[in-house]
Design a protein around this motif. Sequence first.
Motif, mmCIF file in Angstrom:
data_model
loop_
_atom_site.group_PDB
_atom_site.id
_atom_site.type_symbol
_atom_site.label_atom_id
_atom_site.label_comp_id
_atom_site.label_asym_id
_atom_site.label_seq_id
_atom_site.Cartn_x
_atom_site.Cartn_y
_atom_site.Cartn_z
ATOM 1 N N CYS A 214 0.649 -1.485 -0.059
ATOM 2 C CA CYS A 214 -0.137 0.034 0.110
ATOM 3 C C CYS A 214 0.931 0.927 -0.061
ATOM 4 C CB CYS A 214 -0.967 0.234 0.890
ATOM 5 S SG CYS A 214 -2.403 -1.122 0.976
ATOM 6 N N LEU A 215 0.331 2.375 -0.380
ATOM 7 C CA LEU A 215 0.574 3.701 -0.502
ATOM 8 C C LEU A 215 -0.275 4.915 0.390
ATOM 9 C CD1 LEU A 215 2.455 6.288 -1.627
ATOM 10 C CD2 LEU A 215 0.480 6.599 -2.864
ATOM 11 N N ILE A 216 0.624 5.110 1.654
ATOM 12 C CA ILE A 216 -0.183 5.563 2.574
ATOM 13 C C ILE A 216 0.484 6.511 2.821
ATOM 14 C CG2 ILE A 216 -0.327 5.867 4.984
ATOM 15 C CD1 ILE A 216 -1.070 2.177 4.693
ATOM 16 N N PHE A 217 -0.821 8.395 2.696
ATOM 17 C CA PHE A 217 0.016 9.243 3.510
ATOM 18 C C PHE A 217 -1.152 9.796 4.610
ATOM 19 C CE2 PHE A 217 -2.787 9.766 -0.213
ATOM 20 C CZ PHE A 217 -3.765 10.771 -0.015
ATOM 21 N N ARG A 218 -0.844 10.238 5.513
ATOM 22 C CA ARG A 218 -2.167 10.974 6.709
ATOM 23 C C ARG A 218 -2.289 12.264 6.437
ATOM 24 N NH1 ARG A 218 1.186 9.750 11.367
ATOM 25 N NH2 ARG A 218 0.101 7.737 12.323
ATOM 26 N N VAL A 219 -3.086 12.207 7.097
ATOM 27 C CA VAL A 219 -4.715 14.449 6.203
ATOM 28 C C VAL A 219 -4.914 14.488 8.303
ATOM 29 C CG1 VAL A 219 -6.255 13.480 5.867
ATOM 30 C CG2 VAL A 219 -6.137 15.457 5.037
ATOM 31 N N CYS A 220 -4.619 15.823 8.296
ATOM 32 C CA CYS A 220 -5.646 16.298 9.301
ATOM 33 C C CYS A 220 -6.237 17.661 9.586
ATOM 34 C CB CYS A 220 -4.708 16.046 10.327
ATOM 35 S SG CYS A 220 -5.274 16.316 12.559
ATOM 36 N N ASP A 221 -7.676 17.436 10.086
ATOM 37 C CA ASP A 221 -8.527 18.841 9.946
ATOM 38 C C ASP A 221 -8.099 19.050 11.070
ATOM 39 O OD1 ASP A 221 -10.012 20.553 9.543
ATOM 40 O OD2 ASP A 221 -11.534 19.992 9.006
ATOM 41 N N ILE A 274 -1.487 -1.266 -4.140
ATOM 42 C CA ILE A 274 -0.847 -1.145 -4.850
ATOM 43 C C ILE A 274 -0.905 -2.537 -5.440
ATOM 44 C CG2 ILE A 274 1.921 -0.974 -6.440
ATOM 45 C CD1 ILE A 274 2.202 1.178 -3.923
ATOM 46 N N ASP A 275 -2.241 -2.733 -6.608
ATOM 47 C CA ASP A 275 -2.136 -4.208 -7.115
ATOM 48 C C ASP A 275 -2.043 -4.123 -8.825
ATOM 49 O OD1 ASP A 275 -3.900 -2.858 -8.204
ATOM 50 O OD2 ASP A 275 -6.362 -3.550 -6.819
ATOM 51 N N LYS A 276 -2.090 -5.325 -9.551
ATOM 52 C CA LYS A 276 -2.329 -4.794 -10.758
ATOM 53 C C LYS A 276 -3.058 -4.504 -11.325
ATOM 54 C CE LYS A 276 -1.661 -9.367 -11.153
ATOM 55 N NZ LYS A 276 -1.700 -11.329 -11.455
ATOM 56 N N THR A 277 -4.221 -2.996 -11.225
ATOM 57 C CA THR A 277 -4.633 -1.935 -12.204
ATOM 58 C C THR A 277 -3.842 -1.012 -11.580
ATOM 59 O OG1 THR A 277 -5.631 -2.391 -9.574
ATOM 60 C CG2 THR A 277 -6.255 -3.342 -11.452
ATOM 61 N N SER A 278 -2.979 -0.953 -10.958
ATOM 62 C CA SER A 278 -2.358 0.188 -9.782
ATOM 63 C C SER A 278 -1.295 0.720 -10.970
ATOM 64 C CB SER A 278 -2.228 0.134 -8.556
ATOM 65 O OG SER A 278 -0.964 1.136 -8.264
ATOM 66 N N PRO A 279 -1.381 1.818 -11.028
ATOM 67 C CA PRO A 279 0.038 2.920 -12.251
ATOM 68 C C PRO A 279 1.102 2.618 -11.512
ATOM 69 C CG PRO A 279 -1.792 4.584 -12.375
ATOM 70 C CD PRO A 279 -2.079 2.666 -11.478
ATOM 71 N N LEU A 280 1.265 2.614 -9.907
ATOM 72 C CA LEU A 280 2.601 1.816 -8.884
ATOM 73 C C LEU A 280 3.261 0.922 -9.253
ATOM 74 C CD1 LEU A 280 1.714 4.685 -6.483
ATOM 75 C CD2 LEU A 280 2.769 4.639 -8.919
ATOM 76 N N TYR A 281 2.403 0.065 -9.657
ATOM 77 C CA TYR A 281 2.938 -1.567 -10.162
ATOM 78 C C TYR A 281 4.000 -2.469 -10.603
ATOM 79 C CZ TYR A 281 1.853 -6.742 -9.676
ATOM 80 O OH TYR A 281 2.265 -8.259 -9.581
ATOM 81 N N ARG A 282 4.440 -1.330 -11.475
ATOM 82 C CA ARG A 282 5.383 -1.091 -12.320
ATOM 83 C C ARG A 282 7.008 -1.287 -11.197
ATOM 84 N NH1 ARG A 282 5.446 3.467 -16.447
ATOM 85 N NH2 ARG A 282 3.010 2.508 -15.601
ATOM 86 N N TYR A 283 6.643 0.038 -9.943
ATOM 87 C CA TYR A 283 7.815 -0.297 -9.057
ATOM 88 C C TYR A 283 8.213 -1.650 -8.363
ATOM 89 C CZ TYR A 283 7.494 4.329 -11.407
ATOM 90 O OH TYR A 283 7.147 5.027 -13.100
ATOM 91 N N LYS A 284 8.569 -1.890 -8.842
ATOM 92 C CA LYS A 284 8.502 -3.435 -7.114
ATOM 93 C C LYS A 284 9.032 -3.429 -5.929
ATOM 94 C CE LYS A 284 6.486 -5.519 -10.455
ATOM 95 N NZ LYS A 284 5.021 -6.790 -10.243
ATOM 96 N N THR A 285 10.707 -2.688 -6.324
ATOM 97 C CA THR A 285 11.799 -2.229 -5.469
ATOM 98 C C THR A 285 11.968 -0.733 -4.832
ATOM 99 O OG1 THR A 285 13.473 -2.078 -7.064
ATOM 100 C CG2 THR A 285 12.748 -4.379 -5.775
#
Length: 372
Positions: A214-221, A274-285
């Motif tokens: 997973c790609l994760i970031f944080r947000v806060c109000d 980040i699964d097969k449908t994600s544009p980030l899937y090509r970046y393995k490492t």
Amino acid sequence: MIFLSKNLPFSFDWVGSTIELNNDEINKDSQETPPTLRKRVNRVIGKNGRENVSYRKVPQKSWRYIRDFVTTLIELDWKYMLTMFLGSYFFTWFFFAGLCYMVAISHGDLLFDAETGQRLGEGTAPCIVGVYDFTSMLIYSIETQTTIGFGEKYPSEECPETIFLFIVQIICSIAIEGGMISIIYAKTARPAKQITKLKFSDKAVICYRDLNLCLIFRVCDLRQQQIIDTKIRLYMIVDRPTREGELIKTHTELKLEGNGHQIIVWPETVCHIIDKTSPLYRYKTAKDFNAAQFELYVSIVGTSPTTAQVTEARTSYLPREIFWGQSFINLINYDVVNERYVIDYSNFNTTISVDMAKPLEDEADSVTKKLN
């Protein structure tokens, strides 16, 4: 949920995208691709949410701003807007003082006998009583426009021109004051100023969550009354060469958990699998991410419960701001004494290193049972 290796210690260091790279691999990349040939990733959206876009040679640009003058004033910086209003006051004071001065000269109100001091002009009374030179005429103009008169200086019935100028100056004064109050209120309460209330994490992380990369970031109000009906969108901006040799900028929306609908009561983590449908899937490492050239554009749209206006907050992440093998630490704790949740905002951007070996399902189930 974060799965950690038994032999991997916790660390609060910013390890970063090169956690899996050693010096040999870095030097090898440097030899293969000279630094002068590497393309630098330039932001489209800044970390503060402002667009890094400037339009030049726009036809009739000035006329477009004048035609929508109200919006132009609202979008102007405070220093320019206040300077414009202050300048309008000084301009109208001197402008109407000059017109009244010309009327007084034509009527002969400023001609006096040297011995007796009697007025030598036409009529039985001057056009403006109590005025003897331009300085006194300027004081009369200021008193008229600010409605602090009339004492010794006031228009008489002798000249209809001064009566007309008096009415016009009062109307201009009302228009300037009304416009200034309206613009200041609009600039203060406009939704664009609400973007500073929403905070994004300085970096994004990549780790495993529920067996998924997973790609994760944080947000806060940080406000007491958080925005409602929030919708979070994540786009990947990347340069793509066409078959004809043209380089174009493309943006692809990345799917978020819950389709981006979240209630931001406390600091929330936004997750993209980040699964097969994600544009980030090509970046393995981490090595792939370190060499990647793209920008992740984040947009949060919601409604302010105070003004019922739609607000938006934006930021972006470059590959060097995406940290492989890191995870955000927990900020939410429950205070038993005061019976309320406590948020430790000082650790909003703090991460820890995690094991990037994909856990097996049986190990994950055992860890889940222990936590439950």
